[in-house]
Design a protein around this motif. Structure first.
Motif, short mmCIF file in Angstrom:
data_model
loop_
_atom_site.label_atom_id
_atom_site.label_comp_id
_atom_site.label_asym_id
_atom_site.label_seq_id
_atom_site.Cartn_x
_atom_site.Cartn_y
_atom_site.Cartn_z
N UNK A 229 -26.06 34.77 70.79
CA UNK A 229 -24.94 35.57 71.29
C UNK A 229 -24.24 36.21 70.11
N UNK A 230 -24.15 37.55 70.12
CA UNK A 230 -23.50 38.30 69.04
C UNK A 230 -22.38 39.12 69.65
N UNK A 231 -21.15 38.74 69.39
CA UNK A 231 -19.97 39.43 69.91
C UNK A 231 -19.36 40.31 68.81
N UNK A 232 -18.57 41.32 69.22
CA UNK A 232 -17.94 42.20 68.24
C UNK A 232 -18.94 42.91 67.37
N UNK A 233 -20.07 43.34 67.95
CA UNK A 233 -21.19 43.84 67.15
C UNK A 233 -20.92 45.18 66.48
N UNK A 234 -19.91 45.91 66.93
CA UNK A 234 -19.61 47.21 66.30
C UNK A 234 -18.29 47.17 65.54
N UNK A 235 -17.89 45.97 65.12
CA UNK A 235 -16.69 45.85 64.29
C UNK A 235 -15.45 45.44 65.04
N UNK A 236 -15.56 44.42 65.88
CA UNK A 236 -14.42 43.94 66.66
C UNK A 236 -14.17 42.48 66.30
N UNK A 237 -13.26 42.25 65.36
CA UNK A 237 -13.00 40.89 64.89
C UNK A 237 -12.24 40.05 65.91
N UNK A 238 -11.68 40.68 66.95
CA UNK A 238 -10.94 39.92 67.96
C UNK A 238 -11.84 39.47 69.11
N UNK A 239 -13.12 39.83 69.08
CA UNK A 239 -14.04 39.42 70.14
C UNK A 239 -14.23 37.91 70.13
N UNK A 240 -14.58 37.36 71.29
CA UNK A 240 -14.81 35.92 71.42
C UNK A 240 -16.10 35.65 72.17
N UNK A 241 -16.56 34.42 72.06
CA UNK A 241 -17.73 33.95 72.80
C UNK A 241 -17.29 32.76 73.65
N UNK A 242 -17.58 32.82 74.94
CA UNK A 242 -17.27 31.73 75.86
C UNK A 242 -18.58 31.30 76.53
N UNK A 243 -18.79 30.00 76.67
CA UNK A 243 -19.96 29.55 77.42
C UNK A 243 -19.68 28.21 78.09
N UNK A 244 -20.37 27.99 79.22
CA UNK A 244 -20.19 26.76 79.97
C UNK A 244 -20.85 25.56 79.28
N UNK A 245 -21.97 25.84 78.58
CA UNK A 245 -22.68 24.77 77.88
C UNK A 245 -23.31 25.36 76.62
N UNK A 246 -22.94 24.82 75.47
CA UNK A 246 -23.37 25.37 74.19
C UNK A 246 -24.62 24.65 73.68
N UNK A 247 -25.72 25.41 73.62
CA UNK A 247 -26.97 24.93 73.01
C UNK A 247 -27.59 26.08 72.19
N UNK A 248 -26.75 26.88 71.58
CA UNK A 248 -27.18 28.17 71.02
C UNK A 248 -28.04 28.01 69.77
#
Length: 248
Positions: A190-209
């Protein structure tokens, strides 16, 4: 027949944006390449087949050093499609071209200009339709994926948030310009804020990334706290560090 062969035809030039990874090397370059090797070893195939732009705006580099850096990246299967932030003297024929940040763009129609051309004719109506479609596309700030994302699949949405109502399998990836929301197990990337958004977040129900990234800062599976694996979590960026906490 002669008329058909000699008629002037319109030329259509396509305006299109593609999402590319941007690498910003830091001095000393040998240490930076070593860190890149570490990332590649822990996330096999991360750069394979991806368009990559090399951003050299923040480093002092001459043409010979730049060519050597491109060669070193090529040995690692990192293919540079363009160079951003480089002064003109760095470039020579055969090198990747100079590039600037891309923006969404509609098709550009170059109509025939000549006797009898009509400024309000079908070509201009078509151009107006393209512009209307482009404006509508720019208003979309999020997408929802209503099925699991399977291994080998990529969801890329640089315009905003991505929500997956399901799980993301190992070997799959979500790339969002905004935040990533996974209402299932996140096993892939999962890659959030891919175009330069430092305020982006990642949420998931179960983390196995396998890998997480926010605004270019990444964590691989080995870097994640063991007590967070298998838990519902949110992740965000503070400075150059990805922070995480469990969700109730």
């Amino acid at each position: 027949m002669t008329k058909v062969l000699t008629d002037t035809r319109s030329i259509r030039i396509k305006g299109r944006s593609f999402l590319a990874l941007v690498l910003s090397p830091e001095p000393p370059l040998e240490a930076w390449l070593a860190r890149l090797d570490d990332l590649a070893s822990r996330s096999a195939g991360f750069f394979l087949g991806r368009p990559v732009v090399l951003d050299v705006a923040d480093i002092e580099i001459d043409r010979a050093q730049l060519k050597n850096l491109i060669d070193e990246l090529g040995k690692r299967n990192v293919r540079i499609m363009g160079i951003e932030g480089g002064r003109p003297s760095l470039f020579e024929p055969g090198m990747p071209p100079a590039m600037r940040g891309g923006r969404p763009a509609p098709d550009i129609e170059i109509p025939e200009v000549g006797p009898g051309s009509d400024a309000s004719g079908p070509a201009n109506e078509k151009a107006a339709a393209h512009e209307a479609e482009a404006q509508a596309a720019r208003t979309i700030s999020s997408i929802v994926i209503r099925e699991p994302v399977r291994s080998g699949q990529s969801v890329i949405f640089p315009e905003g948030d991505v929500t997956v109502v399901g799980s993301v399998a190992s070997g799959a990836e979500i790339i969002a310009g905004g935040s990533v929301h996974i209402y299932g197990t996140l096993r892939g990337r999962a890659l959030a804020g891919s175009v330069g958004n430092a305020s982006a977040r990642i949420f998931c129900r179960r983390l196995e990334a396998e890998l997480l990234a926010i605004d270019g800062v990444y964590k691989t599976a080995e870097d994640m706290a063991p007590n967070l694996r298998g838990q519902a979590v949110q992740l965000w960026l503070e400075g150059d560090s990805i922070m995480a906490e469990r969700l109730n």
